[in-house]
Design a protein around this motif. Sequence first.
Motif, PDB file in Angstrom:
ATOM      1  N   TRP A  90       0.793  -1.231   0.000  1.00 32.76           N
ATOM      2  CA  TRP A  90       0.000   0.000   0.000  1.00 32.76           C
ATOM      3  C   TRP A  90       0.822   1.276   0.000  1.00 32.76           C
ATOM      4  O   TRP A  90       0.300   2.357  -0.153  1.00 32.76           O
ATOM      5  N   TYR A  91       2.133   1.172   0.124  1.00 33.34           N
ATOM      6  CA  TYR A  91       2.952   2.373   0.017  1.00 33.34           C
ATOM      7  C   TYR A  91       3.266   2.702  -1.438  1.00 33.34           C
ATOM      8  O   TYR A  91       3.778   3.766  -1.734  1.00 33.34           O
ATOM      9  N   GLU A  92       2.973   1.787  -2.355  1.00 28.82           N
ATOM     10  CA  GLU A  92       3.179   2.053  -3.773  1.00 28.82           C
ATOM     11  C   GLU A  92       2.004   2.852  -4.317  1.00 28.82           C
ATOM     12  O   GLU A  92       0.907   2.826  -3.777  1.00 28.82           O
ATOM     13  N   SER A  93       2.216   3.556  -5.403  1.00 30.53           N
ATOM     14  CA  SER A  93       1.181   4.446  -5.922  1.00 30.53           C
ATOM     15  C   SER A  93       0.087   3.735  -6.705  1.00 30.53           C
ATOM     16  O   SER A  93      -0.977   4.291  -6.904  1.00 30.53           O
ATOM     17  N   GLU A  94       0.318   2.521  -7.174  1.00 29.98           N
ATOM     18  CA  GLU A  94      -0.700   1.822  -7.945  1.00 29.98           C
ATOM     19  C   GLU A  94      -1.049   0.486  -7.311  1.00 29.98           C
ATOM     20  O   GLU A  94      -0.193  -0.173  -6.721  1.00 29.98           O
ATOM     21  N   LEU A  95      -2.300   0.084  -7.451  1.00 27.83           N
ATOM     22  CA  LEU A  95      -2.743  -1.197  -6.929  1.00 27.83           C
ATOM     23  C   LEU A  95      -2.258  -2.322  -7.830  1.00 27.83           C
ATOM     24  O   LEU A  95      -2.059  -2.135  -9.020  1.00 27.83           O
ATOM     25  N   GLY A  96      -2.088  -3.510  -7.246  1.00 27.76           N
ATOM     26  CA  GLY A  96      -1.617  -4.664  -8.009  1.00 27.76           C
ATOM     27  C   GLY A  96      -2.770  -5.464  -8.593  1.00 27.76           C
ATOM     28  O   GLY A  96      -3.880  -4.969  -8.772  1.00 27.76           O
ATOM     29  N   GLU A  97      -2.497  -6.724  -8.887  1.00 23.85           N
ATOM     30  CA  GLU A  97      -3.502  -7.642  -9.416  1.00 23.85           C
ATOM     31  C   GLU A  97      -4.647  -7.790  -8.409  1.00 23.85           C
ATOM     32  O   GLU A  97      -4.514  -7.426  -7.251  1.00 23.85           O
ATOM     33  N   THR A  98      -5.751  -8.367  -8.866  1.00 25.06           N
ATOM     34  CA  THR A  98      -6.893  -8.576  -7.975  1.00 25.06           C
ATOM     35  C   THR A  98      -7.126 -10.071  -7.763  1.00 25.06           C
ATOM     36  O   THR A  98      -6.596 -10.900  -8.500  1.00 25.06           O
ATOM     37  N   PHE A  99      -7.909 -10.395  -6.745  1.00 28.03           N
ATOM     38  CA  PHE A  99      -8.251 -11.782  -6.474  1.00 28.03           C
ATOM     39  C   PHE A  99      -9.659 -11.867  -5.922  1.00 28.03           C
ATOM     40  O   PHE A  99     -10.226 -10.881  -5.476  1.00 28.03           O
ATOM     41  N   ASP A 100     -10.235 -13.065  -5.982  1.00 30.37           N
ATOM     42  CA  ASP A 100     -11.502 -13.379  -5.334  1.00 30.37           C
ATOM     43  C   ASP A 100     -11.155 -14.225  -4.131  1.00 30.37           C
ATOM     44  O   ASP A 100     -10.338 -15.151  -4.239  1.00 30.37           O
ATOM     45  N   GLY A 101     -11.728 -13.927  -2.980  1.00 34.52           N
ATOM     46  CA  GLY A 101     -11.355 -14.667  -1.789  1.00 34.52           C
ATOM     47  C   GLY A 101     -12.385 -14.581  -0.686  1.00 34.52           C
ATOM     48  O   GLY A 101     -13.459 -13.986  -0.845  1.00 34.52           O
ATOM     49  N   SER A 102     -12.030 -15.168   0.451  1.00 33.48           N
ATOM     50  CA  SER A 102     -12.939 -15.180   1.601  1.00 33.48           C
ATOM     51  C   SER A 102     -12.126 -15.230   2.886  1.00 33.48           C
ATOM     52  O   SER A 102     -10.914 -15.442   2.867  1.00 33.48           O
ATOM     53  N   GLY A 103     -12.817 -15.042   3.983  1.00 38.10           N
ATOM     54  CA  GLY A 103     -12.169 -15.066   5.284  1.00 38.10           C
ATOM     55  C   GLY A 103     -13.117 -14.608   6.367  1.00 38.10           C
ATOM     56  O   GLY A 103     -14.328 -14.850   6.285  1.00 38.10           O
ATOM     57  N   THR A 104     -12.574 -13.913   7.334  1.00 31.41           N
ATOM     58  CA  THR A 104     -13.377 -13.410   8.445  1.00 31.41           C
ATOM     59  C   THR A 104     -13.153 -11.914   8.607  1.00 31.41           C
ATOM     60  O   THR A 104     -12.208 -11.344   8.040  1.00 31.41           O
ATOM     61  N   TRP A 105     -14.011 -11.284   9.361  1.00 28.19           N
ATOM     62  CA  TRP A 105     -13.888  -9.858   9.635  1.00 28.19           C
ATOM     63  C   TRP A 105     -14.380  -9.564  11.045  1.00 28.19           C
ATOM     64  O   TRP A 105     -15.128 -10.342  11.628  1.00 28.19           O
ATOM     65  N   ASP A 106     -13.927  -8.430  11.569  1.00 30.96           N
ATOM     66  CA  ASP A 106     -14.456  -7.929  12.829  1.00 30.96           C
ATOM     67  C   ASP A 106     -14.442  -6.411  12.780  1.00 30.96           C
ATOM     68  O   ASP A 106     -13.741  -5.805  11.979  1.00 30.96           O
ATOM     69  N   VAL A 107     -15.261  -5.816  13.603  1.00 28.63           N
ATOM     70  CA  VAL A 107     -15.367  -4.356  13.648  1.00 28.63           C
ATOM     71  C   VAL A 107     -15.009  -3.902  15.052  1.00 28.63           C
ATOM     72  O   VAL A 107     -15.344  -4.554  16.038  1.00 28.63           O
ATOM     73  N   GLU A 108     -14.281  -2.794  15.121  1.00 29.56           N
ATOM     74  CA  GLU A 108     -13.951  -2.221  16.422  1.00 29.56           C
ATOM     75  C   GLU A 108     -14.171  -0.721  16.379  1.00 29.56           C
ATOM     76  O   GLU A 108     -13.983  -0.078  15.342  1.00 29.56           O
ATOM     77  N   GLY A 109     -14.594  -0.185  17.498  1.00 33.83           N
ATOM     78  CA  GLY A 109     -14.833   1.251  17.596  1.00 33.83           C
ATOM     79  C   GLY A 109     -13.583   1.979  18.019  1.00 33.83           C
ATOM     80  O   GLY A 109     -12.582   1.376  18.406  1.00 33.83           O
TER      81      GLY A 109
END
Length: 166
Positions: A90-109
């Motif tokens: 993310w320190y580079e100026s352009e995004l790389g290749e893309t992928f389709d994927g899955s996993g988990t997430w959580d939210v914090e305040g």
Amino acid sequence: MSRSLPRGRRPRLAAAAAALGLLAPLAACSSASTAVEACMAQQAVSATSGEVEGTYLGEGDAEGVKLTLKASDTRTGGTVTVHHWPTGDWYESELGETFDGSGTWDVEGGTRPGDHARVHLSFTAPELFLRGYTLDMLSVATDAERTYLYEDDDPDVCPAFRLRLT
């Protein structure tokens, strides 16, 4: 007939007008929430999994990206599915290749004054994308009509990588 100023005052007025033109953008972006609110919604100080659950479609640099958050029985997260999710450092100026994927997430305040809610993503498939090689933390902005998840990388501009709840 227009009235003109004496010659000695013209340069001072021109300098004052130029200074105002340079300072105006700084005043408009005086806080992190100002730029976010101007183009999306207000940064959320806190959020629950039920408030951010749903399908998000990308805007700006996230055009073509789809993220789906499904809440589990807990109040703080669940499972995530992504399509065309970007890779790269993310320190580079352009995004790389893309992928389709899955996993988990959580939210914090936010835990300190000035903090805001964030969604953390942890990809389990494909295994190639370890922490740090893809975007895995998004900030939350919401109002009565809209909810956004976005990369909070520059507080002075509208976030380029943003997803809107459909």
